[in-house]
Scaffold this active site. Structure first.
Site, PDB file in Angstrom:
ATOM      1  N   CYS A   8       0.786  -1.437  -0.002  1.00 49.34           N
ATOM      2  CA  CYS A   8       0.093   0.162   0.026  1.00 49.34           C
ATOM      3  C   CYS A   8       1.054   1.256   0.015  1.00 49.34           C
ATOM      4  O   CYS A   8       2.170   1.096  -0.373  1.00 49.34           O
ATOM      5  CB  CYS A   8      -0.970  -0.042   1.087  1.00 49.34           C
ATOM      6  SG  CYS A   8      -0.049   0.037   2.827  1.00 49.34           S
ATOM      7  N   ARG A  14      -3.319  -0.538   5.449  1.00 49.47           N
ATOM      8  CA  ARG A  14      -3.875  -1.686   4.695  1.00 49.47           C
ATOM      9  C   ARG A  14      -2.915  -2.952   4.545  1.00 49.47           C
ATOM     10  O   ARG A  14      -3.325  -3.996   4.636  1.00 49.47           O
ATOM     11  CB  ARG A  14      -4.441  -1.034   3.164  1.00 49.47           C
ATOM     12  CG  ARG A  14      -5.602   0.022   3.622  1.00 49.47           C
ATOM     13  CD  ARG A  14      -5.651   0.656   2.334  1.00 49.47           C
ATOM     14  NE  ARG A  14      -4.791   1.557   1.941  1.00 49.47           N
ATOM     15  CZ  ARG A  14      -4.209   2.160   1.002  1.00 49.47           C
ATOM     16  NH1 ARG A  14      -5.317   2.035  -0.041  1.00 49.47           N
ATOM     17  NH2 ARG A  14      -3.495   2.954   0.741  1.00 49.47           N
ATOM     18  N   ASP A 123      -8.145   4.143   1.146  1.00 54.54           N
ATOM     19  CA  ASP A 123      -7.227   4.218   2.292  1.00 54.54           C
ATOM     20  C   ASP A 123      -7.779   5.097   3.555  1.00 54.54           C
ATOM     21  O   ASP A 123      -8.278   5.927   3.577  1.00 54.54           O
ATOM     22  CB  ASP A 123      -6.280   5.263   1.674  1.00 54.54           C
ATOM     23  CG  ASP A 123      -4.841   5.247   2.610  1.00 54.54           C
ATOM     24  OD1 ASP A 123      -4.839   4.745   3.844  1.00 54.54           O
ATOM     25  OD2 ASP A 123      -3.865   5.703   2.081  1.00 54.54           O
TER      26      ASP A 123
END
Ligand code: 4NP
Length: 158
Positions: A8, A14, A123
């Site tokens: 990520c 994440r 996000d």
């Protein structure tokens, strides 16, 4: 051994969540001896930092184990080392390609490209929605594991 790298932007929300969620799935399916998992960032912004506290709380709430993560940036060598480089969103893919330069072996995909509804994982660093990130990542991790089994890349013993 199948080697999977989750990627990520910052490697504090994440992709570490994906690593630990996928590890949990692997352990529950007795596949630890067939798959190894790691995670990395496209940016160097958070290098050395631990998993973000809200991501950690979400994993704790869901009963997913994690250890002392330290964010790192993906390197060109990672492209050689890993079989699958799984991004959270399209933007990660462009940033990964800037670092690894090419994807001649077609290793780079979004995690939710393995699901029935291919899409980005927003996000949570910006949205604040760690529950949605958790659910989306779990969906992708499950779909990716099913893909590996269906393609005979790994074998379930029970
Ligand atoms: P992640 O979230 O990519 O899911 O780890 C982010 C965390 C930190 C930053 C960006 C995204 N940051 O720019 O500091």
């Amino acid at each position: 051994m199948i080697k999977v790298l989750f990627v990520c932007l910052g490697n504090i929300c994440r992709s570490p969540m994906a690593k630990y969620i996928f590890k949990d799935l692997i352990e529950k399916n007795d596949l630890e001896n067939q798959i190894i998992v790691d995670s990395a960032a496209t940016s160097n912004e958070e290098v050395g930092n631990g998993i973000y506290q809200h991501a950690a709380s979400k994993l704790r709430e869901k009963g997913i184990k994690f250890d002392n993560h330290k964010a790192r940036q993906i390197t060109a060598q990672d492209y050689e080392k890993y079989d699958y480089i799984l991004a959270m969103e399209d933007r990660n893919i462009s940033n990964i390609l800037r670092i690894v330069k090419q994807d001649s072996e077609n290793k780079i995909h979004r995690i939710l490209d393995y699901s029935n509804s291919p899409r980005d994982i927003s996000d949570p660093w910006y949205t604040g929605n760690f529950e949605t990130a958790y659910n989306d990542i779990s969906e992708g991790a499950m779909a990716f594991l099913e893909y590996l089994i269906a393609e005979d890349k790994i074998r379930k013993s029970r």
